[in-house]
Design an enzyme around this catalytic site. Structure first.
Site, short mmCIF file in Angstrom:
data_model
loop_
_atom_site.label_atom_id
_atom_site.label_comp_id
_atom_site.label_asym_id
_atom_site.label_seq_id
_atom_site.Cartn_x
_atom_site.Cartn_y
_atom_site.Cartn_z
N HIS A 154 0.84 -1.19 0.00
CA HIS A 154 0.00 0.00 0.00
C HIS A 154 0.88 1.24 0.00
O HIS A 154 1.83 1.34 0.78
CB HIS A 154 -0.93 0.00 1.22
CG HIS A 154 -2.04 -0.99 1.10
ND1 HIS A 154 -1.81 -2.33 1.09
CD2 HIS A 154 -3.39 -0.83 0.99
CE1 HIS A 154 -2.96 -2.97 0.97
NE2 HIS A 154 -3.93 -2.08 0.91
N ARG A 569 -4.62 -11.42 -4.21
CA ARG A 569 -5.87 -10.72 -3.92
C ARG A 569 -6.49 -10.21 -5.21
O ARG A 569 -5.79 -9.64 -6.05
CB ARG A 569 -5.66 -9.56 -2.96
CG ARG A 569 -6.99 -8.86 -2.58
CD ARG A 569 -6.84 -7.90 -1.41
NE ARG A 569 -6.23 -6.65 -1.76
CZ ARG A 569 -6.71 -5.45 -1.38
NH1 ARG A 569 -7.82 -5.37 -0.66
NH2 ARG A 569 -6.09 -4.35 -1.71
N GLU A 690 -15.52 -5.58 3.62
CA GLU A 690 -14.95 -4.25 3.73
C GLU A 690 -15.97 -3.17 4.06
O GLU A 690 -15.72 -2.35 4.96
CB GLU A 690 -14.25 -3.88 2.40
CG GLU A 690 -13.12 -4.84 2.05
CD GLU A 690 -12.46 -4.49 0.74
OE1 GLU A 690 -11.65 -3.55 0.72
OE2 GLU A 690 -12.77 -5.15 -0.26
N ASP A 731 -11.87 0.80 4.00
CA ASP A 731 -13.08 1.17 3.27
C ASP A 731 -14.27 1.33 4.20
O ASP A 731 -15.16 2.15 3.93
CB ASP A 731 -13.37 0.15 2.19
CG ASP A 731 -12.46 0.31 0.98
OD1 ASP A 731 -12.57 1.33 0.29
OD2 ASP A 731 -11.59 -0.55 0.77
N ARG A 769 -5.49 -3.71 8.60
CA ARG A 769 -5.33 -2.41 9.25
C ARG A 769 -4.33 -1.55 8.48
O ARG A 769 -3.34 -2.03 7.95
CB ARG A 769 -4.81 -2.59 10.68
CG ARG A 769 -5.78 -3.27 11.61
CD ARG A 769 -5.08 -3.83 12.83
NE ARG A 769 -4.23 -2.84 13.49
CZ ARG A 769 -4.63 -2.04 14.48
NH1 ARG A 769 -5.87 -2.11 14.90
NH2 ARG A 769 -3.80 -1.18 15.03
N ARG A 902 -9.55 5.82 -3.32
CA ARG A 902 -9.04 4.82 -2.39
C ARG A 902 -8.85 5.44 -1.00
O ARG A 902 -8.64 6.64 -0.86
CB ARG A 902 -7.73 4.22 -2.89
CG ARG A 902 -7.95 3.33 -4.10
CD ARG A 902 -6.75 2.44 -4.36
NE ARG A 902 -7.04 1.50 -5.43
CZ ARG A 902 -7.66 0.34 -5.27
NH1 ARG A 902 -8.05 -0.04 -4.08
NH2 ARG A 902 -7.86 -0.46 -6.29
#
Length: 1067
Positions: A154, A569, A690, A731, A769, A902
């Site tokens: 991320h 994913r 989510e 999210d 997290r 995002r």
């Protein structure tokens, strides 16, 4: 501002910290005088003095003076030219980074001096035993603990990796500076090194000039292992083992690993078209290559240490098998030895039983390795991009490792007697003895430490240079025997083959290696290592066995042959699109239009069947082809390298069965192509819930899934009756606000745990997290201790990402501390679960607060038509894409508002303006409603007695303390259109209302009253952070009038870097 790393909240002395800050600050000023000039340093000092004075006035309540000084500072900065502003922003940014280095070092120093260390294994084990838990129960709980830390790609790490390593070197120099035994000369040399590092920092471009590829991100994650975790893991496991021995009388088993590591880097294709099946395959091969390379670096030092000749009979037999096999190989290839030496892939040369050169660190005690400096990265890897590796590089790597290091055949001839005692016969005339007889002969010689029979040098000594003969003397005629070196030499040879094989796979070459020639699994590598350890213990060498060899075994048990197993994913919609293509081609309808029951019936029927579903002639789009290719790659790589398959935006049981079906189909195809079964088992399939709606439905979905006989039997047969479920914090927070997200996550955990318990299925919760509180971040110990009772039953998975990976695991010392905190927190949550809500009324009050909080949050963010324009104007959200900090796009789709943005840039943008709005918006409205209904006493009781509620309030209080309304207002006044500034006034009043409500619930007089350390650290940064925010506002104003100005764009990126360093987190 180190809320994410400060798991210890007690007061600390700041004198040493201040000394380090002054040292680094003065060296930076000296550097600026040399690099930029005296006039510039005077300007830096003036800006800093104005900012410091304004902060002092505000902290003492003299608001008018503070406002006047702030206006003076604003005027000073707005009048600067771009040529003046850029170096000023760079200077303040570097100073904030240097303060962060000093702060991290100070925490390491404090932890080293603290006795006993709070939340350490020794501390927590002692308390557990005092609470009358049996020693056996404690021992079993620790040994059976399963925690996996998953590093993700991320995009929240703002610093280039080059700068990160320079920061690490400065940290090591600060550590050395603490030594009291340094001479005056050594002190001067150390200062000179610091000067060089800081000068190098200043002369290095801090801006990423291109976006990283997924392979770049994967390399960064793998380098964390090499840089820090490689040293930290054995030290951490020794701490656990020592504490267990002290409190239970038994050491931690050598191959027991309470914590392992996973990765999403190169496997997370959710919204990232740059992550392809080829990328995933290359990342897996690269990880295995680095693992083999790291083990190879360790093996020579281990061989050098294990020089003993005494061993167990079992090990002696194992040595004999190695020698016999090598002799058989030599006999087979003797006639074509020179041809084999030049052209063979497994060319061998009989070298010594010692490494040619003294291994790195072989002259140092094993314990020094755990406290040493963080390692630097491998600069040359066998893969640069997604394209094939350079043949020249492979050739160079092969030439470096072309000679094994033990004369195994010579040892065999040295140990086995010739017929009639003929010591002069040719080596090939050795009798063909049985393996059993040979083993017994060798065992007797080794056990008795008798000299072997001397023979003449034969063919292995020819074709050597004179220097080679001197460096690599033959074993012939040597009376000593080194069975451990023979075993480890064999291990080394197989590791060399392992690495070469991976290089060839990365080149796209056919895998023609015999499986016995390389290591595929950790179990294969552990076998000879454990045999050596067992032999040493049997021979009374326990102390030696618990040195480098034990650390090597612990590393293999933790990292395996792939360092970190890679998760895959993908969004559930992508799987639905692929099934649409299949069902439409087969003319049985459109899968996405079926109801859930029809989907489940279709999927279970196909899963039970034996025939393939997908025809080879299927016509498909590139997107569908990519989905199927990913499953084919996963089937070929197998579960030895891959972890879980995570389904984003999962909402129904059919989402899970669809992935199971694709796995089944891919394994049928791949096993047919390979001509053998696919390696490993199918990947465990993990639904990710989510949004708030999906969290509320999670229990229902899991019950529906487990009610399917085929799936339940599949879990029991292939995954030990174990279901993993992932919960998304990012999210859900963006969807409904932090408070509502926290409460829905709490209830979802209770629901899915109950669902799995009803079917006698073990569950592991995977917590997605982020680093910031707005995305579920915060101190890990606090987070684990506030989970619902029964949700942490010895197992846990959790993501760590971006700047948090470097902050928590960048140094071996901090990594050891974080790993220990994970272990003790999970242990306490398992053996002494946190308290649930004391009464049903507490849950009702929480529902009321959550409902009102969510309503208020959504009214502002989603219903107010002015909010999106206000957000774009007052934050640098639109400009964040130029940071090049991640390979993934900032939006799922280019159109749309907050819903398509995002979570990371959503949080990142608000953090830059210092309002940190997503973390607190809505809470005040919820608490105020509860106050009006007379629930104030209940809320205060909830805060004192309910860990979940207390941690939620404490984290939001910490965020409020880090926010700065005056700075946020300055952004609005300069950048937002006048007709929208009223919204800013409403939000600031909302902030103040939230602050008042939080203080009433916590009983504190002011924010962060219970964390003086954090408050002190925040205050120390403000004289540098506030000017950066004001500079950013001015640069944004100019850039929005001249959008093509690259110099302005660079200036903005520098301010973003600096503010992120000052806030100590981004998204």
């Amino acid at each position: 501002m180190t809320d994410t790393t400060d798991d210890i909240a007690e007061e600390i002395s700041f004198q040493a910290f201040d000394d380090d800050c002054h040292l680094l600050g003065n060296l930076l000023i000296d550097c600026l005088q040399r690099e930029v000039g005296q006039e510039f340093t005077h300007k830096v000092a003036r800006v800093r003095l104005l900012a410091q004075s304004a902060c002092n006035m505000r902290s003492t309540g003299v608001d008018e003076a503070a406002e006047w000084l702030s206006k003076q500072l604003e005027r000073e900065l707005s009048n600067m030219t771009l040529e003046e502003a850029v170096p000023l922003a760079r200077a303040f940014s570097h100073y904030l980074n240097l303060m962060g280095i000093a702060e991290t070092h100070h925490r390491v120093r404090r932890n080293r001096l603290a006795v006993p260390l709070s939340k350490s294994c020794d501390d927590v084990f002692s308390k557990i035993i005092q609470n009358e838990l049996s020693q056996e129960a404690l021992y079993d709980a620790v040994c059976n603990q399963e925690v996996e830390i998953v590093l993700t790609a991320h995009p929240t790490q703002i610093n280039r990796r080059t700068l990160q390593y320079k920061h690490l070197r400065i940290s090591h120099l600060l550590e050395r500076n603490d030594r009291a035994d340094l001479t005056h000369e050594e002190k001067e040399l150390l200062i000179e090194d610091l000067v060089r590092e800081i000068t190098c920092l200043w002369q290095t471009d801090e801006i990423r000039r291109r976006k990283p590829s997924p392979l770049d991100e994967a390399r960064g994650g793998l380098h964390i292992v090499e840089q820090s975790l490689w040293k930290a893991v054995p030290h951490y496991l020794r701490r656990v083992s020592t504490a267990l021995k002290k409190h239970t009388g038994k050491h931690l088993p050598l191959t027991c690993t309470p914590i392992k590591f996973g990765s999403w880097m190169g496997g997370d294709r959710d919204g990232n078209p740059n992550v392809t099946a080829k990328v995933t395959q290359d990342v897996c091969y690269l990880a295995k290559w680095i693992a083999a390379d790291l083990y190879l670096r360790e093996i020579d030092g281990l061989r050098f240490e294990l020089s003993m000749s005494k061993c167990s009979e079992k090990l002696a037999r194992y040595v004999c098998k190695i020698i016999a096999k090598e002799r058989e190989h030599d006999d087979l290839h003797h006639d074509s030895w020179f041809h084999h030496r030049s052209h063979g892939r497994h060319s061998e040369y009989h070298g010594p039983d010692l490494p040619t050169h003294l291994p790195a660190g072989a002259d140092m005690p094993a314990c020094t390795d755990t406290d040493g400096e963080a390692g630097l990265p491998i600069l040359e890897l066998p893969i640069k991009t997604a394209s094939h590796v350079s043949p020249t590089l492979v050739s160079d790597l092969e030439s470096q490792e072309s000679t094994p290091t033990f004369a195994k055949a010579a040892v065999a001839k040295d140990f086995f007697p010739l017929n009639n005692g003929d010591t002069g016969s040719h080596p090939d005339s050795l009798p063909a003895v049985s393996l059993e007889v040979a083993a017994n002969t060798l065992a007797a010689k080794v056990m008795a430490n008798q000299p072997g029979m001397r023979k003449k040098a034969s063919s292995e000594s020819i074709n050597k240079s004179s220097v080679d003969k001197l460096l690599n003397p033959s074993l012939l005629g040597r009376p000593d025997v080194a069975p451990y070196r023979i075993v480890l030499g064999h291990v080394r040879d197989k590791l060399v083959n392992t690495r070469r094989r991976l290089e060839e796979l990365l080149e796209g070459l056919t895998d023609n290696y015999d499986p016995s020639e390389y290591y595929e699994t950790a179990e294969q590598l552990l076998e000879p290592l454990l045999l050596c350890h067992e032999s040493m213990e049997e021979c009374g060498s326990d102390t030696l066995a618990d040195g480098r060899l034990a650390d090597f075994i612990r590393r293999v048990a933790t990292f395996g042959m792939t360092l970190m197993k890679l998760d895959l994913r993908q969004e559930s919609d992508k799987h639905t699109e692929a099934l649409d293509a299949i069902t439409e081609f087969l003319e049985i309808g459109t899968y996405s239009q079926w109801d859930e029951e029809k989907k489940l019936k279709f999927l279970t029927t196909e899963l039970k069947g034996k025939r393939p579903l997908i025809p080879p002639s299927l016509e498909m789009s590139p997107e569908v082809r990519e989905v199927l290719d990913t499953f084919h790659v996963a089937a070929g790589i197998g579960s030895n390298s891959l972890g879980a398959y995570v389904i984003s935006m999962a909402s129904e049981a059919s989402d899970v069965l669809a992935v199971e079906l694709f796995q089944k189909e891919a394994r049928l195809v791949v096993s047919g192509d390979l001509g053998r079964p696919c390696p490993g088992k199918t990947l465990r399939v993990v639904p990710l819930f989510e949004t708030v709606k999906d969290l509320r439905d999670a229990g229902r979905v899991i019950r529906k899934l487990l009610a399917i006989d085929w799936y339940r039997e599949h879990l029991i047969a292939n995954h030990q009756g174990h279901q993993e479920i992932m919960l998304g914090y990012s999210d859900s927070g963006k969807d409904a606000g932090r408070l509502t997200a926290a409460w829905e996550l709490y209830k979802a955990q209770e629901d899915v745990v109950a669902a799995c318990k009803g079917y006698n299925i073990k569950v592991t919760l995977f917590h997605g997290r982020g680093g910031s509180v707005g995305r579920g971040g915060g101190p890990m110990y606090l987070a684990i201790q506030s989970q619902p009772p029964g949700s942490v039953m010895g197992s846990l998975r959790v993501t760590e990402q971006g700047e948090m990976v470097q902050a928590k695991f960048g140094l071996p010392q901090t990594a050891v501390r974080q790993l220990e905190i994970y272990t003790t927190a999970v242990l306490l949550a398992t053996l002494h679960p946190p308290n649930p809500p004391r009464s049903a009324k507490w849950r009702d009050v929480m529902e009321e607060i959550s409902e009102q909080s969510c309503k208020h949050y959504r009214n502002v963010v989603y219903q107010n038509p002015e909010f999106i324009p206000y957000f774009h104007e007052t934050t640098p959200e639109a400009e964040l894409g130029n940071l090049n900090i991640g390979s993934r796009p900032t939006r799922r789709k280019q159109s749309g508002g907050v819903s398509q943005l995002r979570a990371i840039p959503w949080i990142f943008a608000w953090t830059q303006t210092r309002s940190v709005l997503p973390a607190w918006l809505g809470l005040g409205a919820g608490l105020l409603t509860a106050f009006k209904k007379g629930h104030k006493d209940d809320l205060q009781s909830m805060y004192r007695e309910w860990p979940f509620f207390q941690s939620t309030i404490d984290l939001i209080e910490m965020v409020l303390a880090k926010a700065d309304l005056s700075i946020a207002k300055h952004y609005e006044e300069v950048l937002v259109a006048p007709n929208r500034q009223q919204l800013g006034s409403i939000l600031r009043e909302d902030f103040l209302s939230t602050e008042r409500c939080v203080l009433q619930v916590s009983g504190h007089q002011k924010l962060s009253e219970n964390n003086k350390t954090l408050r002190r650290l925040i205050e120390s940064r403000l004289p540098f952070l506030n000017p950066l925010n004001m500079l950013q506002v001015e640069v944004l104003r100019r850039l929005r009038q001249d959008e093509t100005n690259e110099k302005l764009r660079d200036a903005l990126l520098i301010t973003i870097n600096g503010i992120a360093a000052g806030m100590r987190n981004t998204g």
